[in-house]
Design an enzyme around this catalytic site. Structure first.
Site, PDB file in Angstrom:
ATOM      1  N   ARG A 113      19.110  22.274 -13.700  1.00 27.62           N
ATOM      2  CA  ARG A 113      20.389  22.655 -13.073  1.00 27.62           C
ATOM      3  C   ARG A 113      20.430  24.114 -12.640  1.00 27.62           C
ATOM      4  O   ARG A 113      21.454  24.768 -12.701  1.00 27.62           O
ATOM      5  CB  ARG A 113      21.553  22.314 -14.009  1.00 27.62           C
TER       6      ARG A 113
ATOM      7  N   ASP B 268     -10.840  -3.983   6.307  1.00 28.68           N
ATOM      8  CA  ASP B 268     -12.015  -3.785   7.167  1.00 28.68           C
ATOM      9  C   ASP B 268     -13.073  -2.896   6.517  1.00 28.68           C
ATOM     10  O   ASP B 268     -14.263  -3.034   6.791  1.00 28.68           O
ATOM     11  CB  ASP B 268     -11.580  -3.181   8.519  1.00 28.68           C
TER      12      ASP B 268
ATOM     13  N   VAL C  55      -6.433  -4.266   9.178  1.00 31.16           N
ATOM     14  CA  VAL C  55      -7.861  -4.402   9.505  1.00 31.16           C
ATOM     15  C   VAL C  55      -8.337  -3.236  10.379  1.00 31.16           C
ATOM     16  O   VAL C  55      -9.387  -3.301  10.997  1.00 31.16           O
ATOM     17  CB  VAL C  55      -8.148  -5.770  10.178  1.00 31.16           C
TER      18      VAL C  55
ATOM     19  N   GLY D 178      -1.313   6.631  -4.294  1.00 36.00           N
ATOM     20  CA  GLY D 178      -1.018   7.320  -3.037  1.00 36.00           C
ATOM     21  C   GLY D 178      -2.042   7.031  -1.954  1.00 36.00           C
ATOM     22  O   GLY D 178      -3.094   6.426  -2.210  1.00 36.00           O
ATOM     23  N   ASP D 179      -1.679   7.388  -0.727  1.00 36.58           N
ATOM     24  CA  ASP D 179      -2.565   7.261   0.442  1.00 36.58           C
ATOM     25  C   ASP D 179      -2.954   5.821   0.743  1.00 36.58           C
ATOM     26  O   ASP D 179      -4.050   5.552   1.238  1.00 36.58           O
ATOM     27  CB  ASP D 179      -3.827   8.130   0.255  1.00 36.58           C
TER      28      ASP D 179
ATOM     29  N   ALA E 114       3.246  15.047   0.445  1.00 38.25           N
ATOM     30  CA  ALA E 114       2.847  13.787   1.071  1.00 38.25           C
ATOM     31  C   ALA E 114       2.057  14.061   2.345  1.00 38.25           C
ATOM     32  O   ALA E 114       2.232  15.094   2.993  1.00 38.25           O
ATOM     33  CB  ALA E 114       4.088  12.960   1.402  1.00 38.25           C
ATOM     34  N   GLY E 115       1.190  13.125   2.698  1.00 40.33           N
ATOM     35  CA  GLY E 115       0.474  13.183   3.971  1.00 40.33           C
ATOM     36  C   GLY E 115       0.369  11.774   4.486  1.00 40.33           C
ATOM     37  O   GLY E 115      -0.393  10.975   3.949  1.00 40.33           O
ATOM     38  N   HIS E 116       1.211  11.421   5.473  1.00 42.50           N
ATOM     39  CA  HIS E 116       1.247  10.050   5.981  1.00 42.50           C
ATOM     40  C   HIS E 116       0.678  10.023   7.395  1.00 42.50           C
ATOM     41  O   HIS E 116       1.182  10.701   8.282  1.00 42.50           O
ATOM     42  CB  HIS E 116       2.678   9.508   5.972  1.00 42.50           C
TER      43      HIS E 116
ATOM     44  N   LYS F 271       1.078   4.109   3.794  1.00 35.57           N
ATOM     45  CA  LYS F 271       2.546   3.964   3.909  1.00 35.57           C
ATOM     46  C   LYS F 271       3.030   4.401   5.293  1.00 35.57           C
ATOM     47  O   LYS F 271       3.964   3.827   5.844  1.00 35.57           O
ATOM     48  CB  LYS F 271       3.244   4.789   2.810  1.00 35.57           C
ATOM     49  N   GLY F 272       2.363   5.426   5.838  1.00 32.01           N
ATOM     50  CA  GLY F 272       2.757   5.916   7.166  1.00 32.01           C
ATOM     51  C   GLY F 272       2.601   4.825   8.208  1.00 32.01           C
ATOM     52  O   GLY F 272       3.489   4.580   9.024  1.00 32.01           O
TER      53      GLY F 272
ATOM     54  N   GLN G 186       4.208   9.415  -2.078  1.00 33.32           N
ATOM     55  CA  GLN G 186       3.388   9.210  -3.280  1.00 33.32           C
ATOM     56  C   GLN G 186       3.300   7.717  -3.646  1.00 33.32           C
ATOM     57  O   GLN G 186       3.277   6.906  -2.750  1.00 33.32           O
ATOM     58  CB  GLN G 186       3.907  10.050  -4.464  1.00 33.32           C
TER      59      GLN G 186
ATOM     60  N   THR H 249      -4.532  18.363   1.342  1.00 29.20           N
ATOM     61  CA  THR H 249      -5.431  19.377   0.768  1.00 29.20           C
ATOM     62  C   THR H 249      -6.883  19.214   1.223  1.00 29.20           C
ATOM     63  O   THR H 249      -7.720  20.039   0.878  1.00 29.20           O
ATOM     64  CB  THR H 249      -5.398  19.311  -0.773  1.00 29.20           C
TER      65      THR H 249
ATOM     66  N   VAL I 176      -5.041  14.219   3.272  1.00 26.25           N
ATOM     67  CA  VAL I 176      -4.380  14.746   4.484  1.00 26.25           C
ATOM     68  C   VAL I 176      -3.858  16.161   4.218  1.00 26.25           C
ATOM     69  O   VAL I 176      -3.961  17.054   5.054  1.00 26.25           O
ATOM     70  CB  VAL I 176      -3.198  13.823   4.877  1.00 26.25           C
TER      71      VAL I 176
HETATM   72  P1  GDP Z   1      -0.168   7.277   3.182  1.00 24.70           P
HETATM   73  O1  GDP Z   1      -0.083   8.610   2.503  1.00 24.70           O
HETATM   74  O2  GDP Z   1       0.099   6.141   2.257  1.00 24.70           O
HETATM   75  O3  GDP Z   1       0.658   7.196   4.438  1.00 24.70           O
HETATM   76  O4  GDP Z   1      -1.702   7.111   3.634  1.00 24.70           O
HETATM   77  P2  GDP Z   1      -2.640   8.239   4.306  1.00 24.70           P
HETATM   78  O5  GDP Z   1      -2.228   8.425   5.717  1.00 24.70           O
HETATM   79  O6  GDP Z   1      -2.729   9.438   3.437  1.00 24.70           O
HETATM   80  O7  GDP Z   1      -4.052   7.521   4.195  1.00 24.70           O
HETATM   81  C1  GDP Z   1      -4.268   6.238   4.723  1.00 24.70           C
HETATM   82  C2  GDP Z   1      -5.409   6.310   5.760  1.00 24.70           C
HETATM   83  O8  GDP Z   1      -5.844   5.007   6.035  1.00 24.70           O
HETATM   84  C3  GDP Z   1      -4.994   6.908   7.077  1.00 24.70           C
HETATM   85  O9  GDP Z   1      -6.082   7.634   7.596  1.00 24.70           O
HETATM   86  C4  GDP Z   1      -4.703   5.684   7.951  1.00 24.70           C
HETATM   87  O10 GDP Z   1      -4.886   5.924   9.337  1.00 24.70           O
HETATM   88  C5  GDP Z   1      -5.742   4.729   7.438  1.00 24.70           C
HETATM   89  N1  GDP Z   1      -5.399   3.296   7.514  1.00 24.70           N
HETATM   90  C6  GDP Z   1      -4.212   2.693   7.252  1.00 24.70           C
HETATM   91  N2  GDP Z   1      -4.336   1.358   7.320  1.00 24.70           N
HETATM   92  C7  GDP Z   1      -5.636   1.110   7.628  1.00 24.70           C
HETATM   93  C8  GDP Z   1      -6.406  -0.085   7.784  1.00 24.70           C
HETATM   94  O11 GDP Z   1      -5.928  -1.208   7.651  1.00 24.70           O
HETATM   95  N3  GDP Z   1      -7.737   0.076   8.078  1.00 24.70           N
HETATM   96  C9  GDP Z   1      -8.324   1.297   8.202  1.00 24.70           C
HETATM   97  N4  GDP Z   1      -9.623   1.369   8.477  1.00 24.70           N
HETATM   98  N5  GDP Z   1      -7.621   2.442   8.055  1.00 24.70           N
HETATM   99  C10 GDP Z   1      -6.314   2.343   7.758  1.00 24.70           C
HETATM  100  P1  IMO Z   2       1.159  10.394  -0.179  1.00 24.31           P
HETATM  101  O1  IMO Z   2       2.641  10.245   0.093  1.00 24.31           O
HETATM  102  C1  IMO Z   2      -1.931  11.143  -3.116  1.00 24.31           C
HETATM  103  C2  IMO Z   2      -0.911  13.845  -6.423  1.00 24.31           C
HETATM  104  C3  IMO Z   2      -1.651  15.171  -6.485  1.00 24.31           C
HETATM  105  C4  IMO Z   2      -1.675  15.378  -7.988  1.00 24.31           C
HETATM  106  C5  IMO Z   2      -0.301  14.858  -8.425  1.00 24.31           C
HETATM  107  C6  IMO Z   2       0.763  15.947  -8.575  1.00 24.31           C
HETATM  108  O2  IMO Z   2       0.378  10.899   0.981  1.00 24.31           O
HETATM  109  O3  IMO Z   2       0.600   9.139  -0.766  1.00 24.31           O
HETATM  110  P2  IMO Z   2       2.177  17.379  -6.837  1.00 24.31           P
HETATM  111  O4  IMO Z   2       1.740  18.380  -5.817  1.00 24.31           O
HETATM  112  O5  IMO Z   2       2.962  16.251  -6.283  1.00 24.31           O
HETATM  113  O6  IMO Z   2       2.857  18.012  -8.027  1.00 24.31           O
HETATM  114  O7  IMO Z   2       0.790  16.768  -7.426  1.00 24.31           O
HETATM  115  O8  IMO Z   2       0.101  13.933  -7.422  1.00 24.31           O
HETATM  116  N1  IMO Z   2      -0.226  13.576  -5.135  1.00 24.31           N
HETATM  117  C7  IMO Z   2      -0.664  12.706  -4.225  1.00 24.31           C
HETATM  118  N2  IMO Z   2      -1.788  11.955  -4.188  1.00 24.31           N
HETATM  119  N3  IMO Z   2      -1.031  11.044  -2.125  1.00 24.31           N
HETATM  120  C8  IMO Z   2       0.112  11.766  -2.156  1.00 24.31           C
HETATM  121  O9  IMO Z   2       1.101  11.579  -1.266  1.00 24.31           O
HETATM  122  C9  IMO Z   2       0.319  12.680  -3.215  1.00 24.31           C
HETATM  123  N4  IMO Z   2       1.306  13.554  -3.539  1.00 24.31           N
HETATM  124  C10 IMO Z   2       0.974  14.080  -4.729  1.00 24.31           C
HETATM  125  O10 IMO Z   2      -2.950  15.059  -5.943  1.00 24.31           O
HETATM  126  O11 IMO Z   2      -2.649  14.555  -8.571  1.00 24.31           O
HETATM  127 MG    MG Z   3      -1.223  10.306   2.114  1.00 23.02          MG
END
Ligand code: GDP
Ligand code: IMO
Ligand code: MG
Length: 461
Positions: free
Chosen positions: A170, A360, A441, A40-41, A67-69, A44-45, A251, A328, A326
């Site tokens: 169900r 980067d 980057v 995760g993280d 999720a936190g994008h 994707k956003g 995720q 928690t 993002v």
């Molecule tokens: P997601 O859940 O997959 O959408 O990712 P998150 O938003 O939770 O976390 C990704 C973080 O990386 C965010 O703060 C983005 O702004 C940042 N980010 C994404 N791509 C890049 C990159 O190429 N370089 C840097 N420095 N930050 C990035």
């Molecule tokens: P995005 O879309 C990172 C993790 C939680 C925990 C496990 C189960 O931003 O990548 P849940 O509340 O889904 O039952 O928690 O999954 N988790 C994530 N980790 N990014 C996420 O979303 C997540 N969504 C759930 O931390 O380990």
């Molecule tokens: Mg995220």
């Protein structure tokens, strides 16, 4: 140095139109799936924002407000939870698919927050088959975690697991139930009967009242009504008309309930196959499966993580990469790039392209370790171990790659990257086993090295 190889070809498709008997239907469209390749993280956003600006629909197929994008547009930061990133793009229709679990209170809070910043959320469409998260799901999520003690998953506490459990059992409540009050009441009574027994007798918590819960759900009925439709029909008709759809998975592969590090996973299928189920788009219509992967690795919550760093290198990645959750705000666990995970994710999802983010963040590190295999009790594993015990005991086998010191945030083509950054990316591409098409980057929409322009491919479809 030559550019990255571009191993996977763009998808060939029949384009006979209009259809004759025995000919394939119009496939002059693009259906792109985006999935995280790690825990995760991965960014994707940002990837959705870039590609989503050139499609007609962006659909969220799984997950909920766990999720936190993050999307950075003109220096302004948006953190999307339940809504797909397409909500920020004018002319795109954002869709919440049937595979999503919807917390109505969180949904409208997020919509209100975005509208107060000038975004137009009126185009949002929501599947009538999506399940609803109730306050009792959140309570059960929290008490279950407490009872698990040392074996807790470290969930986001948003009630996601208990809501998916009701769906599979169900006894869930769906968006369409809001429009038949007597059915809604019967379902709330049904689902609360066993939950209240559990909450009161086992967990020593107060029971939830049926009337209160029915009122809670109905509070949002009029507001959601104009958004509700058969989203599978909507998306498939759009594809039939030659329009393009992007599915933004929440995720990631290693959190997939079937393919991830079970039980330390989420309760949905955040993989390309799951996106088909969660949107009602058949697998034969998918034209691109794009894996999003960081140039290193992070994880929030509990569970195995072979390349995790417990020293100052981990701290360096966390601070330089701003690795804090993002949703928690928890600090993310950080480690080096794991090629075994990358190859596994490519296999599970059939990725056609990779978008490697955050290169980067590695600038300035003298030598960068990359995990190419594991060692478990003296045995080498080049692929993901099948047994969870082996994965828990996996020790990374590292290859050391030379770092670079030049600022790469301005690079837009592969040739503009320093030689060692190019070598690093070449090795990552080999480990992923599919072509790298984008390299991030910087966090901004335009801060990318573009190797294969997927936007042009989408438009050419
Ligand atoms: P997601 O859940 O997959 O959408 O990712 P998150 O938003 O939770 O976390 C990704 C973080 O990386 C965010 O703060 C983005 O702004 C940042 N980010 C994404 N791509 C890049 C990159 O190429 N370089 C840097 N420095 N930050 C990035
Ligand atoms: P995005 O879309 C990172 C993790 C939680 C925990 C496990 C189960 O931003 O990548 P849940 O509340 O889904 O039952 O928690 O999954 N988790 C994530 N980790 N990014 C996420 O979303 C997540 N969504 C759930 O931390 O380990
Ligand atoms: Mg995220």
């Amino acid at each position: 140095m030559p550019p990255l190889s571009g191993k996977a070809d763009s998808i060939g498709r029949a384009m006979h139109h209009p259809c004759r008997l025995g000919e394939r239907k119009n496939e002059n469209m693009a259906a792109i799936v985006i999935n995280g390749a790690q825990w995760g993280d991965e960014g994707k956003g940002k990837a959705t924002d870039i590609l989503g600006g050139h499609v007609d629909f962006v659909c969220k197929p799984n997950g909920g407000n766990n999720a936190g994008h993050t999307v950075v547009v003109n220096g302004e930061k948006y953190e999307l939870k339940l809504l797909p990133a397409g909500i920020l793009t004018p002319n795109v229709t954002p869709v919440i698919g049937n595979g999503v679990v919807v917390n109505l209170e969180a949904l409208f809070q997020e919509i209100d927050g975005l509208e107060s910043r000038g975004a137009d959320c009126s185009r949002l469409r929501i599947s009538s088959n999506a399940h609803l998260v109730g306050p009792y799901h959140q309570t059960i999520d929290k008490v279950t975690e407490r009872f698990l003690g040392k074996r807790a998953i470290g969930t986001t506490g948003r009630g996601i697991g208990p809501c998916y459990a009701d769906k599979v059992n169900r006894i869930g409540i769906r968006v369409q139930d809001l429009f038949d009050e007597s059915i809604l009441r019967q379902k709330v009574e049904g689902t609360l009967r066993s939950k209240n027994e559990l909450l009161v007798k086992l967990y020593n918590r107060p029971a939830f009242e049926v009337d209160e819960m029915v009122d809670y759900f109905l509070r949002y009925r009029d507001r959601i009504a104009p958004m509700v439709c058969d989203t599978s029909l909507l998306l498939n008709q759009a594809l039939d008309e030659g329009k393009s759809v992007l599915m933004e998975g929440g995720q990631a592969t290693m959190l997939d309930v079937d393919h991830g590090t079970y039980p330390f996973v989420t309760s949905s299928n955040p993989s390309a196959g799951g996106a088909c189920v969660g949107s009602g788009i058949g697998p034969t219509r998918i034209t691109h499966a794009v894996g999003i992967i960081k140039a290193y690795t992070t994880r929030v919550g509990a569970g195995p993580f072979p390349t995790e760093l417990f020293d100052e290198s981990g701290e360096y990645l966390r601070e330089t990469g701003h690795e804090y959750g993002v949703v928690t705000k928890r600090p993310r666990r950080c480690g080096w790039f794991d090629g075994v995970v990358a190859e596994y994710a490519t296999r599970i999802n059939g990725f056609t392209d990779m978008f490697v983010t955050k290169l980067d963040v590695l600038t300035g590190i003298k030598e960068i370790p990359v995990c190419v295999a594991y060692e478990v009790d003296g045995k080498r594993f080049d692929h993901m171990p099948e047994s969870q015990s082996d994965f828990h005991h996996a020790k990374p086998i590292y290859e050391m790659l030379p770092g670079w010191t030049e600022d790469i945030t301005g690079a837009r083509t592969f040739d503009e990257l320093p030689e060692n950054a190019q070598k690093y990316m070449k090795r990552l591409e080999e480990l992923c086993g599919t072509r790298v098409s984008y390299i991030g980057v910087g966090p901004g929409r335009d801060e990318n090295v573009v190797i294969n322009d997927l936007v042009a491919e989408i438009k050419g479809c």
